[in-house]
Design an enzyme around this catalytic site. Structure first.
Site, PDB file in Angstrom:
ATOM      1  N   ARG A 129      42.552  58.240  35.986  1.00 37.69           N
ATOM      2  CA  ARG A 129      42.551  60.293  36.083  1.00 37.69           C
ATOM      3  C   ARG A 129      43.171  60.952  34.824  1.00 37.69           C
ATOM      4  O   ARG A 129      43.036  61.623  34.473  1.00 37.69           O
ATOM      5  CB  ARG A 129      42.715  60.049  37.785  1.00 37.69           C
ATOM      6  CG  ARG A 129      42.035  59.726  38.133  1.00 37.69           C
ATOM      7  CD  ARG A 129      42.730  59.930  40.315  1.00 37.69           C
ATOM      8  NE  ARG A 129      43.937  59.946  40.011  1.00 37.69           N
ATOM      9  CZ  ARG A 129      44.491  60.194  41.147  1.00 37.69           C
ATOM     10  NH1 ARG A 129      44.225  60.722  42.436  1.00 37.69           N
ATOM     11  NH2 ARG A 129      45.917  59.515  41.372  1.00 37.69           N
ATOM     12  N   ARG A 140      53.632  52.256  34.613  1.00 39.71           N
ATOM     13  CA  ARG A 140      53.707  51.145  35.107  1.00 39.71           C
ATOM     14  C   ARG A 140      54.435  49.720  34.381  1.00 39.71           C
ATOM     15  O   ARG A 140      54.374  49.590  33.411  1.00 39.71           O
ATOM     16  CB  ARG A 140      53.236  50.664  35.861  1.00 39.71           C
ATOM     17  CG  ARG A 140      52.713  50.991  37.259  1.00 39.71           C
ATOM     18  CD  ARG A 140      54.149  51.653  38.304  1.00 39.71           C
ATOM     19  NE  ARG A 140      53.171  52.550  39.637  1.00 39.71           N
ATOM     20  CZ  ARG A 140      53.132  53.506  39.433  1.00 39.71           C
ATOM     21  NH1 ARG A 140      53.641  54.118  38.275  1.00 39.71           N
ATOM     22  NH2 ARG A 140      53.288  53.980  40.656  1.00 39.71           N
ATOM     23  N   ASP A 184      58.957  56.511  30.613  1.00 42.05           N
ATOM     24  CA  ASP A 184      59.053  56.628  32.096  1.00 42.05           C
ATOM     25  C   ASP A 184      59.309  55.646  33.964  1.00 42.05           C
ATOM     26  O   ASP A 184      59.734  55.561  34.154  1.00 42.05           O
ATOM     27  CB  ASP A 184      58.649  58.560  32.482  1.00 42.05           C
ATOM     28  CG  ASP A 184      58.562  58.659  33.571  1.00 42.05           C
ATOM     29  OD1 ASP A 184      60.031  59.317  34.060  1.00 42.05           O
ATOM     30  OD2 ASP A 184      57.828  59.302  34.615  1.00 42.05           O
ATOM     31  N   GLU A 224      63.927  49.143  38.720  1.00 41.98           N
ATOM     32  CA  GLU A 224      63.996  50.571  39.144  1.00 41.98           C
ATOM     33  C   GLU A 224      64.708  51.121  40.664  1.00 41.98           C
ATOM     34  O   GLU A 224      64.591  50.299  41.614  1.00 41.98           O
ATOM     35  CB  GLU A 224      62.536  51.711  39.497  1.00 41.98           C
ATOM     36  CG  GLU A 224      62.509  51.116  37.741  1.00 41.98           C
ATOM     37  CD  GLU A 224      60.784  52.568  37.833  1.00 41.98           C
ATOM     38  OE1 GLU A 224      60.548  52.597  38.882  1.00 41.98           O
ATOM     39  OE2 GLU A 224      59.893  52.604  36.455  1.00 41.98           O
ATOM     40  N   HIS A 235      61.483  57.934  35.608  1.00 44.95           N
ATOM     41  CA  HIS A 235      60.595  57.984  36.340  1.00 44.95           C
ATOM     42  C   HIS A 235      60.140  58.911  37.874  1.00 44.95           C
ATOM     43  O   HIS A 235      59.877  58.828  38.120  1.00 44.95           O
ATOM     44  CB  HIS A 235      60.002  56.417  37.291  1.00 44.95           C
ATOM     45  CG  HIS A 235      58.811  56.885  37.559  1.00 44.95           C
ATOM     46  ND1 HIS A 235      58.309  54.832  38.339  1.00 44.95           N
ATOM     47  CD2 HIS A 235      57.615  57.448  37.836  1.00 44.95           C
ATOM     48  CE1 HIS A 235      57.381  55.188  38.765  1.00 44.95           C
ATOM     49  NE2 HIS A 235      56.839  56.274  38.533  1.00 44.95           N
ATOM     50  N   ILE A 236      60.247  60.122  36.503  1.00 44.79           N
ATOM     51  CA  ILE A 236      60.025  61.354  37.064  1.00 44.79           C
ATOM     52  C   ILE A 236      57.888  62.186  36.726  1.00 44.79           C
ATOM     53  O   ILE A 236      57.976  62.993  36.591  1.00 44.79           O
ATOM     54  CB  ILE A 236      60.801  62.506  36.573  1.00 44.79           C
ATOM     55  CG1 ILE A 236      60.687  62.137  34.958  1.00 44.79           C
ATOM     56  CG2 ILE A 236      61.883  62.091  37.210  1.00 44.79           C
ATOM     57  CD1 ILE A 236      61.365  63.867  34.329  1.00 44.79           C
TER      58      ILE A 236
END
Length: 318
Positions: free
Chosen positions: A155, A236, A260, A265, A284-285
């Site tokens: 995607r 990931r 990211d 995390e 991780h935004i």
């Protein structure tokens, strides 16, 4: 019947209740948690009273060992349509409904592109240098005419390819099941994994994490990318061998990395990536945008209402 208790997890920014119309306030009792609990025992102790839990993406894992210790839990909602860290099959066996939500399609690719620009032009370092009284620290490459390697064209990858063409870049792509026709549909040339890392000036990763993709980028791929190449990962953390990446950054095997996502995390304060050279790191935004959060929490409210009415919706398959 007692009022069902709802736990909203990992609301670091304190925005969950302002991102949607929580018209359920009179039907449920809501508690918002703005900090993360990693240890399973502490997580169970925190969540044991709740009938409904709202998980923000994959910040908190729900394996069977945790789910089995939450006897009050009846509805587990993940923001987004799927969640790799929820054992959905175990939840179903335990009589727990797992629902998902919609989302927004542009947040992650836009961040990925920001990281590409940021790491190649050294924007964070130049900003820090300027604030420290220094002027012009480095020389960055131009994107025009360079080659972008996209690992995965699901995607997000096609949108990245679209951005790359706007910057007059050459685009090549690879994944384990990609066809030449799929690559061409996104304006990319299908190549082997080895060729992708050898030819690319920048490699950006857009794969789902699975047993097949864990560690798919390791020391050999980083060596092929070479001392002028950059790695960007917004998918990931475990897709990239983190130890190999840290070693490559310190050795100068690659020019830099923009990340990211991480193996653990939130990223621990003593993590070696925090002191690795030539890195641009974000917490991780990729999915954190006003549009995405509005979609997430709007659908969360609908999921809870449907469950309360006895007709759960957006069920996540095992």
């Amino acid at each position: 019947m007692p009022t069902p208790r709802v736990a909203i997890l990992d609301d670091y920014q304190g925005v969950a209740l302002s991102c949607a119309d929580w018209a359920l306030d009179d039907r449920v009792d809501i508690t918002v948690f703005d900090n993360h609990v990693r240890e399973a025992g502490a997580l169970v102790a925190r969540l044991e009273p709740f009938e409904v839990i709202v998980a923000m993406r994959e910040r908190t894992a729900f394996p069977e060992s945790v789910l089995a210790k939450l006897p009050n839990l009846k509805l587990l909602i993940t923001t987004g349509p799927f969640n790799a860290v929820i054992d959905v099959a175990a939840a179903q066996r335990l009589g727990i409904v797992v629902s998902g939500t919609g989302g927004a399609g542009a947040a992650t690719p836009e961040l990925a592109w920001a990281l590409i620009l940021g790491v190649t032009r050294g924007i964070a370092a130049e900003d820090a240098g300027l604030r420290a009284g220094r002027w012009q620290l480095g020389i960055g490459p131009e994107l025009m005419g360079s080659t972008l390697g996209i690992v995965g064209l699901g995607r997000t990858g096609p949108r990245i390819a679209h951005y790359a063409h706007a910057f007059d870049m050459n685009v090549i792509a690879w994944s384990q099941n990609m066809t030449a026709e799929q690559a061409a549909a996104s304006g990319a040339e299908l190549v082997s994994k080895q060729e992708l890392f050898e030819r690319s000036d920048i490699v950006t990763i857009h794969l789902k994490l699975s047993e097949r993709t864990t560690g798919i980028v390791g020391a050999a791929e980083l060596a092929a990318l070479g001392p002028r190449g950059y790695l960007v990962n917004t998918s990931r953390g475990p897709i990239v061998d983190e130890a190999a990446l840290v070693a490559a950054l310190h050795a100068g095997t690659i020019a830099g990395a923009a990340l990211d996502v991480y193996d653990v995390e939130p990223l621990p304060a003593d993590h070696p990536l925090l002191t690795a050279p030539n890195t641009l790191l974000t917490p991780h935004i990729g999915y954190v945008s006003k549009v995405a959060y509005a979609a997430f929490y709007r659908d969360v409210v609908e999921d809870i209402a449907a469950w309360l009415d006895g007709a759960p919706i957006r069920l996540v398959p095992a």
